[in-house]
Write a protein that holds these residues in place. Structure first.
Motif, mmCIF file in Angstrom:
data_model
loop_
_atom_site.group_PDB
_atom_site.id
_atom_site.type_symbol
_atom_site.label_atom_id
_atom_site.label_comp_id
_atom_site.label_asym_id
_atom_site.label_seq_id
_atom_site.Cartn_x
_atom_site.Cartn_y
_atom_site.Cartn_z
ATOM 1 N N GLN A 39 70.702 47.498 -36.276
ATOM 2 C CA GLN A 39 70.808 46.378 -35.348
ATOM 3 C C GLN A 39 70.169 46.713 -34.005
ATOM 4 O O GLN A 39 69.522 45.864 -33.396
ATOM 5 C CB GLN A 39 72.287 46.021 -35.161
ATOM 6 N N SER A 40 70.331 47.965 -33.571
ATOM 7 C CA SER A 40 69.702 48.367 -32.311
ATOM 8 C C SER A 40 68.184 48.312 -32.411
ATOM 9 O O SER A 40 67.492 47.830 -31.507
ATOM 10 C CB SER A 40 70.155 49.783 -31.923
ATOM 11 N N CYS A 41 67.645 48.821 -33.546
ATOM 12 C CA CYS A 41 66.184 48.781 -33.738
ATOM 13 C C CYS A 41 65.675 47.350 -33.749
ATOM 14 O O CYS A 41 64.649 47.033 -33.127
ATOM 15 C CB CYS A 41 65.805 49.499 -35.030
ATOM 16 N N GLU A 42 66.364 46.488 -34.462
ATOM 17 C CA GLU A 42 65.921 45.107 -34.555
ATOM 18 C C GLU A 42 66.043 44.386 -33.219
ATOM 19 O O GLU A 42 65.216 43.536 -32.882
ATOM 20 C CB GLU A 42 66.724 44.381 -35.628
ATOM 21 N N PRO A 78 61.289 47.003 -39.943
ATOM 22 C CA PRO A 78 61.868 45.687 -39.680
ATOM 23 C C PRO A 78 61.795 44.798 -40.919
ATOM 24 O O PRO A 78 60.747 44.647 -41.549
ATOM 25 C CB PRO A 78 60.994 45.146 -38.551
ATOM 26 N N GLY A 79 62.948 44.227 -41.314
ATOM 27 C CA GLY A 79 62.986 43.294 -42.432
ATOM 28 C C GLY A 79 63.031 43.947 -43.787
ATOM 29 O O GLY A 79 62.963 43.266 -44.810
ATOM 30 N N SER A 80 63.103 45.297 -43.831
ATOM 31 C CA SER A 80 63.120 45.983 -45.118
ATOM 32 C C SER A 80 64.377 46.831 -45.233
ATOM 33 O O SER A 80 64.989 47.214 -44.242
ATOM 34 C CB SER A 80 61.881 46.863 -45.297
ATOM 35 N N ARG A 81 64.713 47.202 -46.467
ATOM 36 C CA ARG A 81 65.896 48.030 -46.696
ATOM 37 C C ARG A 81 65.653 48.893 -47.926
ATOM 38 O O ARG A 81 65.268 48.394 -48.980
ATOM 39 C CB ARG A 81 67.109 47.128 -46.905
ATOM 40 N N GLY A 82 65.848 50.196 -47.748
ATOM 41 C CA GLY A 82 65.623 51.104 -48.860
ATOM 42 C C GLY A 82 66.677 50.949 -49.936
ATOM 43 O O GLY A 82 67.810 50.532 -49.692
ATOM 44 N N GLU A 83 66.317 51.302 -51.189
ATOM 45 C CA GLU A 83 67.240 51.141 -52.307
ATOM 46 C C GLU A 83 68.440 52.069 -52.176
ATOM 47 O O GLU A 83 69.567 51.717 -52.516
ATOM 48 C CB GLU A 83 66.501 51.419 -53.617
ATOM 49 N N GLU A 111 62.965 45.010 -31.047
ATOM 50 C CA GLU A 111 61.673 44.470 -31.450
ATOM 51 C C GLU A 111 61.195 43.341 -30.524
ATOM 52 O O GLU A 111 60.044 43.334 -30.099
ATOM 53 C CB GLU A 111 61.729 43.985 -32.899
ATOM 54 N N PRO A 112 62.057 42.355 -30.193
ATOM 55 C CA PRO A 112 61.595 41.310 -29.263
ATOM 56 C C PRO A 112 61.208 41.867 -27.889
ATOM 57 O O PRO A 112 60.250 41.394 -27.269
ATOM 58 C CB PRO A 112 62.794 40.354 -29.167
ATOM 59 N N LEU A 113 61.940 42.892 -27.431
ATOM 60 C CA LEU A 113 61.619 43.486 -26.134
ATOM 61 C C LEU A 113 60.277 44.215 -26.179
ATOM 62 O O LEU A 113 59.481 44.147 -25.236
ATOM 63 C CB LEU A 113 62.728 44.454 -25.731
ATOM 64 N N ILE A 114 60.039 44.920 -27.299
ATOM 65 C CA ILE A 114 58.754 45.613 -27.443
ATOM 66 C C ILE A 114 57.618 44.608 -27.494
ATOM 67 O O ILE A 114 56.563 44.790 -26.859
ATOM 68 C CB ILE A 114 58.778 46.492 -28.711
ATOM 69 N N GLU A 115 57.796 43.543 -28.257
ATOM 70 C CA GLU A 115 56.755 42.524 -28.348
ATOM 71 C C GLU A 115 56.527 41.845 -27.006
ATOM 72 O O GLU A 115 55.386 41.541 -26.623
ATOM 73 C CB GLU A 115 57.156 41.484 -29.407
ATOM 74 N N LYS A 116 57.609 41.622 -26.268
ATOM 75 C CA LYS A 116 57.494 41.017 -24.943
ATOM 76 C C LYS A 116 56.704 41.925 -24.005
ATOM 77 O O LYS A 116 55.860 41.459 -23.229
ATOM 78 C CB LYS A 116 58.891 40.760 -24.378
ATOM 79 N N ASN A 117 56.951 43.241 -24.088
ATOM 80 C CA ASN A 117 56.224 44.176 -23.236
ATOM 81 C C ASN A 117 54.751 44.246 -23.626
ATOM 82 O O ASN A 117 53.872 44.354 -22.764
ATOM 83 C CB ASN A 117 56.869 45.557 -23.343
ATOM 84 N N ARG A 118 54.464 44.184 -24.937
ATOM 85 C CA ARG A 118 53.069 44.169 -25.385
ATOM 86 C C ARG A 118 52.344 42.932 -24.857
ATOM 87 O O ARG A 118 51.194 43.003 -24.414
ATOM 88 C CB ARG A 118 53.013 44.204 -26.901
ATOM 89 N N LEU A 119 53.018 41.789 -24.930
ATOM 90 C CA LEU A 119 52.413 40.555 -24.444
ATOM 91 C C LEU A 119 52.195 40.619 -22.942
ATOM 92 O O LEU A 119 51.163 40.173 -22.427
ATOM 93 C CB LEU A 119 53.319 39.379 -24.812
ATOM 94 N N ARG A 120 53.179 41.199 -22.246
ATOM 95 C CA ARG A 120 53.053 41.330 -20.788
ATOM 96 C C ARG A 120 51.894 42.257 -20.422
ATOM 97 O O ARG A 120 51.152 42.008 -19.471
ATOM 98 C CB ARG A 120 54.358 41.888 -20.237
ATOM 99 N N LEU A 121 51.719 43.338 -21.189
ATOM 100 C CA LEU A 121 50.608 44.256 -20.942
ATOM 101 C C LEU A 121 49.269 43.590 -21.228
ATOM 102 O O LEU A 121 48.291 43.778 -20.501
ATOM 103 C CB LEU A 121 50.779 45.501 -21.807
ATOM 104 N N ALA A 122 49.227 42.780 -22.298
ATOM 105 C CA ALA A 122 47.969 42.112 -22.654
ATOM 106 C C ALA A 122 47.567 41.080 -21.610
ATOM 107 O O ALA A 122 46.371 40.867 -21.361
ATOM 108 C CB ALA A 122 48.110 41.448 -24.018
ATOM 109 N N SER A 168 76.347 52.503 -44.003
ATOM 110 C CA SER A 168 77.419 53.065 -43.185
ATOM 111 C C SER A 168 77.460 52.335 -41.851
ATOM 112 O O SER A 168 76.493 51.688 -41.439
ATOM 113 C CB SER A 168 77.177 54.549 -42.959
ATOM 114 N N PRO A 169 78.605 52.418 -41.155
ATOM 115 C CA PRO A 169 78.664 51.778 -39.822
ATOM 116 C C PRO A 169 77.583 52.281 -38.874
ATOM 117 O O PRO A 169 77.011 51.521 -38.107
ATOM 118 C CB PRO A 169 80.074 52.149 -39.335
ATOM 119 N N VAL A 170 77.311 53.586 -38.948
ATOM 120 C CA VAL A 170 76.260 54.136 -38.079
ATOM 121 C C VAL A 170 74.905 53.552 -38.452
ATOM 122 O O VAL A 170 74.111 53.156 -37.582
ATOM 123 C CB VAL A 170 76.241 55.675 -38.180
ATOM 124 N N ALA A 171 74.606 53.472 -39.762
ATOM 125 C CA ALA A 171 73.320 52.933 -40.197
ATOM 126 C C ALA A 171 73.171 51.476 -39.795
ATOM 127 O O ALA A 171 72.100 51.045 -39.331
ATOM 128 C CB ALA A 171 73.174 53.086 -41.712
#
Length: 594
Positions: A117-120, A99-104, A123-134, A109-112
């Protein structure tokens, strides 16, 4: 529902909802129950629909592309083009970017870009689930997160049902734990007197045969625990407990008939009946005690207390020996005692059918507590061999999730329990050889009384302590008792043997709660019984192999007991060390195969 139809009418899209329920009998479609099957379509048909399905067992992914003819021009060509595009995307996925980084050298490509964008976006959903679990409610010891409703599903009727189920689970208990207390009555009744010389009714060889019966059947009982656990997962608390109590009642009737036979005239018949139906009666009694597991998820914050009540019923079976002795003192034969226990068991079977929750009730409450769908926990559609195969496969996969921890746990419970049962088997003969008759009789009475009273009262108390203090502290305390047993079991002193009896009976009560609570932490709710049964089966098989091998090598019982206690103590230290390092899982694992 009207809301669903309104949603379908408002949007020009295709709405399909299908939840097909379960098959009660695989292949017999007359019993196929459709719980929900709703199909709603707007007058403007959807042009394109994609369906995706993955398999948790094989890891395969299936995608179907549906393009509506007469709505979309060249529908087949479009479907093929979309299929090829999806296949190209899925087979050429770029590496996951941080997240927030890009290789040289990363290609934009459109796929990349789409993948990034899908990974990013996740991230909020994963963090939300972590907070909900905590922030999720936890059990009293703070180890397990309960993601759903933990208010419970109990009232005064439920409390009364739990109490009555506990009482009748005790009355339908198996005979194995009490065997050392009525072994002398079996000898007096002529059971296995075919081992004696002609004209002898009782002899030392007969006592040896009875001790071998108890020792071998104790190991077999552990090795067959998978059948008890599987029956609970398959039939639920109500069905399995009623079947177990009925089996125990029938077995007691057969044992009464076998005892009435002349052992010298019917040696094979009597021997086969005792070896077969003594173990069936014991397994049936254990199945009856599983009736209380059906209430476990109705009391989510007091689960181990309910587990303790179930274990109390099993350990209290040691008090049955006192019943045998009391009836013998009143002039009744051991056959009468068997028939009375059979009557108790048959009555208990009816009570369990009336009071115990069904399998669906139990899984519904488990899903409510864990915030899952009840249908996702139900595997009733899998029947017969396929059901059994995947249940056992799932259980071994559960053990592999924490290999070292589960292996040490199995060695601990297996070898120490085997040593304990072997010690119980020779208790009477050992005490009669070591002490005066009055002291030997007193120690046996203390043993029977403690097994009954400690079973009834100690197990629920230990359950409350585990709920409040956590499994690790109680697991540690059980090992300390194991060390005391190791140091005292072979000392021929009355006071030391009293310490041994108190320690080993207390350990037995703690051990049964630990095994059940271990299953709650380390297995899915629908595989609680099978996973616990597999662990006990593996442990019992290992112990049986060790007992048999050392006995054939001519090792004494005291040496075998000491070796098993020592191995169990070493494994206990390994378990405690690993639990201190890794802790307990926050949630039970998910089902991988269904």
């Amino acid at each position: 529902s009207s809301e669903l139809l309104a949603a379908a009418a408002e949007h020009s899209a295709h709405c399909g909802i299908s939840s097909l329920g379960f098959l009660k009998n695989f292949g017999k479609y007359e019993s196929f129950q459709v719980l929900e099957n709703i199909q709603a379509s707007h007058i403007l048909f959807s042009g394109l629909v994609c369906n995706l399905c993955t398999s948790g067992s094989s890891g395969a992914m299936t995608i179907t592309v549906e393009v509506t003819k007469n709505v979309v021009p060249e529908a087949r060509s479009l479907a093929v083009a979309i299929k090829n595009h999806l296949q190209d995307v899925l087979t050429n996925l770029p590496p996951v970017p941080k997240p927030g980084s890009r290789g040289e050298n990363e290609e934009e490509s459109p796929v990349a870009m789409a993948y990034k964008q899908s990974c990013e976006s996740f991230e909020p959903l994963i963090e939300k689930n972590r907070l909900r679990l905590a922030n999720a409610p936890r059990t009293s010891d703070g180890a397990t997160a309960l993601m759903g409703d933990v208010s419970g599903a109990y009232n005064c009727k439920t409390h009364i049902a739990v109490f009555l189920t506990t009482v009748f689970a005790i009355l339908s208990a198996g005979p194995m734990t009490a065997f050392p207390l009525f072994e002398a009555q079996l000898s007096e009744a002529g059971v296995f007197n075919w081992a004696c010389e002609v004209g002898e009714h009782r002899c030392p060889a007969q006592d040896v045969k009875l001790q071998n019966l108890y020792a071998s059947m104790s190991s077999v009982s552990m090795a067959l625990m998978i059948s008890v656990g599987y029956s609970y997962d398959w039939l639920g608390g109500r069905g399995s407990s009623a079947m177990g109590a009925a089996l125990a009642g029938f077995s007691f009737v057969v044992l009464a008939v076998a005892t009435s036979l002349d052992g010298k005239m019917w040696p094979w018949t009597q021997t086969l009946c005792y070896y077969a139906f003594l173990i069936i009666a014991d397994l049936g009694g254990i199945m009856a005690s599983f009736s209380l597991f059906g209430f476990m998820w109705h009391y989510p914050l007091s689960q181990t207390f309910i587990v303790g009540l179930s274990n109390a019923a099993t350990q209290a079976s040691g008090a049955l020996g006192l019943l045998f002795q009391a009836m013998a003192a009143a002039g009744y034969t051991i056959q009468d005692s068997y028939l009375l226990l059979a009557l108790f068991s048959f009555i208990s079977a009816g009570v369990f059918m009336l009071l115990c929750p069904s399998k669906m009730d139990t899984l519904t409450q488990a899903a409510r507590v864990l915030n899952e769908t009840p249908a996702s926990l139900d595997i009733a559609s899998m029947a017969g061999w396929l059901h059994l195969k995947h249940s056992v496969k799932e259980s071994f996969q559960i053990l592999k999730l924490n290999k070292l921890l589960n292996a040490s746990h199995i060695v601990y419970i297996g070898f120490f329990l085997a040593g304990m049962l072997l010690s119980f088997g020779g208790l009477q003969s050992r005490y009669e050889a070591w002490f005066e008759p009055e002291d030997a009789s007193m120690l046996l009475e203390v043993f029977g009384t403690c097994m009954g009273l400690f079973g009834i009262f100690l197990n629920p108390i230990v359950g409350i302590i585990i709920d409040r203090c956590g499994l690790l502290r109680v697991y540690t305390a059980s090992g300390l008792l194991a060390i005391i047993c190791l140091l005292t079991f072979s000392v021929a002193n009355v006071s030391v043997q009293l310490i041994f009896i108190l320690s080993v009976v207390t350990w037995f009560g703690i051990f049964m709660n630990m095994v059940a609570k271990w299953g709650v932490y380390f297995s899915p709710p629908d595989f609680f019984g099978t996973s616990m049964g597999v662990a006990m089966t593996v442990a019992g098989t290992m112990a049986w192999i060790l007992n048999t091998t050392l006995s054939r090598l001519g090792c004494s019982d005291l040496f075998v007991i000491g070796l098993e206690f020592s191995l169990g103590t070493i494994a206990w230290m390994n378990v405690v060390g690993n639990l201190c390092r890794t802790g307990l899982p926050m949630k039970p694992p998910k089902n991988r195969y269904f």
